[in-house]
Scaffold this active site. Structure first.
Site, PDB file in Angstrom:
ATOM      1  N   CYS A  13       0.868  -1.184   0.000  1.00  9.57           N
ATOM      2  CA  CYS A  13       0.000   0.000   0.000  1.00  9.57           C
ATOM      3  C   CYS A  13       0.901   1.229   0.000  1.00  9.57           C
ATOM      4  CB  CYS A  13      -0.983  -0.021   1.177  1.00  9.57           C
ATOM      5  SG  CYS A  13      -0.210  -0.021   2.814  1.00  9.57           S
ATOM      6  N   ASN A  16       2.261   1.529   4.337  1.00 10.58           N
ATOM      7  CA  ASN A  16       2.596   0.254   4.994  1.00 10.58           C
ATOM      8  C   ASN A  16       2.293   0.302   6.497  1.00 10.58           C
ATOM      9  OD1 ASN A  16       5.522  -1.875   5.543  1.00 10.58           O
ATOM     10  ND2 ASN A  16       3.471  -2.488   5.020  1.00 10.58           N
ATOM     11  N   CYS A  18      -1.402   0.714   7.368  1.00  9.38           N
ATOM     12  CA  CYS A  18      -2.831   0.393   7.500  1.00  9.38           C
ATOM     13  C   CYS A  18      -3.201  -0.847   6.689  1.00  9.38           C
ATOM     14  CB  CYS A  18      -3.698   1.576   7.077  1.00  9.38           C
ATOM     15  SG  CYS A  18      -3.551   3.020   8.159  1.00  9.38           S
ATOM     16  N   ARG A  19      -3.330  -0.673   5.373  1.00  3.53           N
ATOM     17  CA  ARG A  19      -3.904  -1.756   4.557  1.00  3.53           C
ATOM     18  C   ARG A  19      -2.986  -2.965   4.389  1.00  3.53           C
ATOM     19  NH1 ARG A  19      -5.141   2.123  -0.321  1.00  3.53           N
ATOM     20  NH2 ARG A  19      -3.251   3.028   0.586  1.00  3.53           N
ATOM     21  N   SER A  20      -1.752  -2.727   3.940  1.00  5.83           N
ATOM     22  CA  SER A  20      -0.912  -3.897   3.617  1.00  5.83           C
ATOM     23  C   SER A  20      -0.474  -4.704   4.844  1.00  5.83           C
ATOM     24  CB  SER A  20       0.275  -3.513   2.730  1.00  5.83           C
ATOM     25  OG  SER A  20       1.143  -2.604   3.363  1.00  5.83           O
ATOM     26  N   ASP A 130      -8.034   3.818   1.090  1.00  2.00           N
ATOM     27  CA  ASP A 130      -7.105   4.241   2.135  1.00  2.00           C
ATOM     28  C   ASP A 130      -7.922   4.706   3.342  1.00  2.00           C
ATOM     29  OD1 ASP A 130      -5.261   5.459   3.730  1.00  2.00           O
ATOM     30  OD2 ASP A 130      -4.373   6.685   2.146  1.00  2.00           O
TER      31      ASP A 130
HETATM   32  P1  4NP Z   1      -1.811   2.811   4.106  1.00  2.00           P
HETATM   33  O1  4NP Z   1      -2.449   4.157   4.699  1.00  2.00           O
HETATM   34  O2  4NP Z   1      -1.271   3.140   2.732  1.00  2.00           O
HETATM   35  O3  4NP Z   1      -2.966   1.855   4.049  1.00  2.00           O
HETATM   36  O4  4NP Z   1      -0.720   2.401   5.070  1.00  2.00           O
HETATM   37  C1  4NP Z   1      -1.723   5.352   4.766  1.00  2.00           C
HETATM   38  C2  4NP Z   1      -0.967   5.625   5.883  1.00  2.00           C
HETATM   39  C3  4NP Z   1      -0.243   6.803   5.945  1.00  2.00           C
HETATM   40  C4  4NP Z   1      -0.268   7.698   4.911  1.00  2.00           C
HETATM   41  C5  4NP Z   1      -1.014   7.413   3.783  1.00  2.00           C
HETATM   42  C6  4NP Z   1      -1.739   6.234   3.717  1.00  2.00           C
HETATM   43  N1  4NP Z   1       0.444   8.922   4.987  1.00  2.00           N
HETATM   44  O5  4NP Z   1       0.419   9.676   4.028  1.00  2.00           O
HETATM   45  O6  4NP Z   1       1.111   9.169   5.999  1.00  2.00           O
END
Ligand code: 4NP
Length: 163
Positions: A13, A16, A18-20, A130
């Protein structure tokens, strides 16, 4: 798929956190339950390196824990070696997919990149949203999507194993 060999899966994702890492934890829970974690090792990574070393987002850890998944992954960015070390690289959304396609060092390695939505069985979504700026419902939605996709992914891979 070759017989008896390992088949390595990398979930990707943006951050790294939340989703992945949730996908990795859910997929590992499924392979553990089937005694097949050695056969299907899973990891996760992000296309953005700003959260390097962080545990998954507290909100995701809490939501996942309530469903029985303890997420202990430490965030890391995607590396060039990932394209050679993994057999399947699964992007959570189209933006992650496009970023990975640009990073892939060869046509052959780019063929390893798939979308998580390819494994959805019963949802109107065609990507994993997201949840970072969403409320708690967003995290529950992501977990619903990931549980569905991981179950189907495992069944697809296990169905291809030739003993
Ligand atoms: P992820 O979510 O891609 O599912 O881990 C996010 C976590 C942090 C950010 C963006 C998406 N960020 O921009 O900090």
């Amino acid at each position: 798929m070759t017989s008896k060999g390992k088949y390595r899966i990398l979930f990707v994702c943006l951050g790294n956190i939340c989703r992945s890492p949730a996908a990795e934890g859910i997929f590992r829970a499924i392979t553990d339950a089937h005694g097949m974690t050695d056969r299907f090792p899973a990891d996760s990574a992000g296309t953005y390196s700003g959260h390097r070393g962080d545990l998954p987002d507290r909100r995701m850890r809490r939501a996942a824990s309530a469903r029985g998944y303890e997420l202990t992954h430490r965030a890391r960015p995607v590396s060039m070696s990932d394209f050679f070390d993994f057999d399947l690289i699964i992007a959570m959304d189209d933006s992650n997919f496009t970023d990975l396609m640009h990073l892939a060092p060869s046509v052959e390695t780019s063929r390893k990149i798939k979308r998580m939505a390819d494994y959805f069985t019963g949802h109107s979504f065609d990507y994993v949203p997201d949840p970072y700026y969403m409320g708690q419902d967003g995290f529950e939605l992501v977990l619903d999507l990931l549980e569905d996709a991981c179950k189907n992914l495992f069944e697809t891979l296990a169905g291809q194993v030739q003993d």
